[in-house]
Every structure is written in structure tokens, then in C-alpha cells.
Design an enzyme around this catalytic site. Sequence first.
Site, PDB file in Angstrom:
ATOM      1  N   ARG A  93      67.950  32.547  -7.281  1.00 34.46           N
ATOM      2  CA  ARG A  93      68.808  33.681  -7.582  1.00 34.46           C
ATOM      3  C   ARG A  93      69.894  33.308  -8.597  1.00 34.46           C
ATOM      4  NH1 ARG A  93      70.709  36.764  -9.651  1.00 34.46           N
ATOM      5  NH2 ARG A  93      71.979  38.582  -9.185  1.00 34.46           N
ATOM      6  N   CYS A 106      61.990  28.197  13.686  1.00 36.01           N
ATOM      7  CA  CYS A 106      63.318  27.724  14.091  1.00 36.01           C
ATOM      8  C   CYS A 106      63.216  27.242  15.535  1.00 36.01           C
ATOM      9  CB  CYS A 106      64.336  28.862  14.037  1.00 36.01           C
ATOM     10  SG  CYS A 106      64.607  29.520  12.380  1.00 36.01           S
ATOM     11  N   CYS A 110      67.743  33.808  16.257  1.00 32.23           N
ATOM     12  CA  CYS A 110      68.957  34.611  16.374  1.00 32.23           C
ATOM     13  C   CYS A 110      68.571  36.085  16.265  1.00 32.23           C
ATOM     14  CB  CYS A 110      69.926  34.248  15.262  1.00 32.23           C
ATOM     15  SG  CYS A 110      70.255  32.471  15.168  1.00 32.23           S
ATOM     16  N   ARG A 115      66.381  37.048   8.086  1.00 34.20           N
ATOM     17  CA  ARG A 115      64.982  36.782   7.732  1.00 34.20           C
ATOM     18  C   ARG A 115      64.069  37.033   8.942  1.00 34.20           C
ATOM     19  NH1 ARG A 115      66.673  31.888   4.695  1.00 34.20           N
ATOM     20  NH2 ARG A 115      67.133  32.678   2.618  1.00 34.20           N
ATOM     21  N   ASP A 274      74.240  41.068   7.765  1.00 31.29           N
ATOM     22  CA  ASP A 274      73.340  41.732   6.820  1.00 31.29           C
ATOM     23  C   ASP A 274      72.656  42.935   7.445  1.00 31.29           C
ATOM     24  OD1 ASP A 274      73.628  40.050   4.505  1.00 31.29           O
ATOM     25  OD2 ASP A 274      72.614  38.477   5.645  1.00 31.29           O
ATOM     26  N   ASP A 311      76.386  39.313   1.336  1.00 34.23           N
ATOM     27  CA  ASP A 311      75.200  39.126   0.513  1.00 34.23           C
ATOM     28  C   ASP A 311      74.789  40.529   0.086  1.00 34.23           C
ATOM     29  OD1 ASP A 311      72.989  37.773  -0.662  1.00 34.23           O
ATOM     30  OD2 ASP A 311      73.170  36.275   0.931  1.00 34.23           O
ATOM     31  N   LYS A 318      75.806  36.596  -3.323  1.00 32.66           N
ATOM     32  CA  LYS A 318      76.935  36.749  -2.390  1.00 32.66           C
ATOM     33  C   LYS A 318      78.239  36.919  -3.162  1.00 32.66           C
ATOM     34  CE  LYS A 318      75.070  33.031   0.147  1.00 32.66           C
ATOM     35  NZ  LYS A 318      73.681  33.378   0.159  1.00 32.66           N
TER      36      LYS A 318
END
Length: 346
Positions: A93, A106, A110, A115, A274, A311, A318
Site C-alpha cells: 500500500r 492464528c 478475535c 481479516r 474497522d 484505517d 491509516k
Amino acid sequence: MTAAKAMRRHAADNLPRASVPNRDQLTALQDVAARYAVAITPAVADMMNPNDPQDPIARQFLPDMRELEHLPQEHADPIGDDAHSPVEGVVHRYPDRVLLKLVNACAVYCRFCFRREMVGPGRGGLSPRALSAALDYIAKTPQIWEVILTGGDPLVLSPRRLKDVMARLTAIEHVKAIRVHTRVPTVAPQRITPALVKALRTDKATFVVLHANHARELTKAARAACARLVDAGIPMLSQSVLLRGVNDDAGTLGELMRTLVECRIKPYYLHHADLAPGTAHFRTSMTEGQALMRELHGRVSGLCQPTYVLDIPGGYGKSPVGPTYLNADGSEIEDFTGRRHAYPPL
Ligand SMILES: *Cc1c(COP(=O)(O)O)cnc(C)c1O
């Protein structure tokens, strides 16, 4: 049984009693779990307070029926990773730095993850061939100064695989900094072994960025895991997400930031939550976020101050979102107690 499976089985045995759902709720929760990955480690199960239905740890990791409520402004790729992916696993980016997503798994998932549509235990990661292609892209793009390992959580990889990736990155002359974003030191502290620490040590500037949202995540074992990294000469930063019901008051936020600093971890970013699907129950307004940052500025050391960032949806990167202390024409500045002071013109 795979490690991930063992973790999930253990987690199921350790669900806090207060949050054990009734039959209808269980069906709904199975729908949530079918849609979004669920995993809890023994360390996280131990952090939860089973007698508190509002437990800020449970809220971050136990599925909630509201996750199936998707709003029109929410997006499967809320920060636009896909818009800037030149090769599989790389997000480019900003001109001088890239994300390298080694794995999509992971240790824990969460509930507010941005994502969440991309990660999960069955999602694998970069194949050896894709990893080589990603590293080739980095090697032939001289403006890339920094590589940020994220995912997924890169520290679920074995020390052997991490060592290989670190060595291949280190061999690229123009890569001067490597950042590793992770939850592992708090959610699976036993994984921060001497071998893993050694794998992360290179002669490039290497930083580990811990994701933590509540002071209670810094258990004794977690602190020891972080100390192993810092003592080995790997500086640590932290990222947190502002989350309703987890850390959206100045006392909780201040305690989190102080605890991090006490562990020699410098708070880096506080992310505005987000627009990930099914996460509305976690979001605050940015006005609330700014008010909290103002209170934080008033009560804790500068060492404990993260930058509050958004973001920007669509992949625009960001940006800090305040609050600001200087008025528009630069003639008046607010101090940490809220009093305003004139500043002379040039
Ligand atoms: C967050 C992010 C970075 C890192 O940004 P910093 O402000 O340097 O921490 C880099 N690339 C992408 C695509 C990101 O989302």
C-alpha cells in the site's frame, strides 16, 4: 490431533460457566462458528473470569450471535488489502513497506478481526512456491525498506520456518527493518521459546508488535514471554483496538498502556475498530475515541500514549484521527487539563 484441534478441544472444556449458552443460543453460536473461525488457547481460557458476564477477555474471543448481523457499511475486506496485492501474500500500500502474510491461521480468533473473512485454521498459508514469489517481489522492489510479517499470526509458525523466512529477508540488501505482528506472547506464551527468539534475531532492525487490548492479557507468563524477546534485544511495540465493552473507558485504557510500558513495550497505535462484518457491537464513534484519547493525555505519561488511527476503508492507508490540540489558525493551544492558551502569530 493437530495442535489447533487440541487448543479448540481444551477451549471447549474451559468455557466460562457464566457464558454457557442455552440450546437456542447454542444453535445460533454454531452458525457463528460455522461462519467465522473460533479458537481459544488454555492461556486465554485462564484469563477469563467465568463469573463476569461482561468479561472483557471473553468478549474478545467467545462468539456472539450479533456477529451474524451484517450492516451495509461493513465490508469483507474493510481496509482494502486486496486492492494492493501485487503477488499472493504481499500487500503493498505504502511505497516503502509491505505486509507479508505468511499464514492465515492464528492461535486465537478475535471476534472483531478485520481479516475475519480471510483467516481460519483450515486456510493454510503461503505455499513454498508462493513464498518464493513473494520474496522475489520484495527483492526486485528496491523502495521496500520494511517488511511487516502479519497474517494470520506469524508466530504460530515453527522456529525453523521463521528462521528460514528471516534469513531470506535479511539477505535482501534494501530491506532494513522487519516487523512481526502477533498475539502469541500473551495467548500462547510458552511458544516464545529460546529457539523462537533466536529465529527472530537478525542484524536488521527487528521489532515485535504485540496486539493487546486489556491489561489482564499481560499475565505473569505473558510478561515473561515479552521479557524473553526484549532481553534478547528485540524491541517491542503494541497495537490495540478501541473496543466497546473491552477498553472504552479512560481508566481501562490507561491501565493497559501503563502495563505495556511496565513490560518495556511502547504503545504504538490505538486503532479505531474497522468496519468488519458483524462487529458493530464492538465499535465506538470516533468522537468517543477522541474524547478517550484526550482523557488519556490528561492522565498518563507520554510513554503510554499511542497514536489513535483509522484505517481508511477502501485501501487508502491509516491516518491519525486526533484529537487535535491546536485550533485551525494556530493561535490557541489546549493543555493536558483542557485549558486553552493563546500562542503569538509569527
Ligand atoms: C497498517 C499497514 C502498514 C503499516 O503501517 P504503519 O503506519 O507503518 O504502521 C503497511 N501496509 C499496510 C497495507 C497496512 O495496512
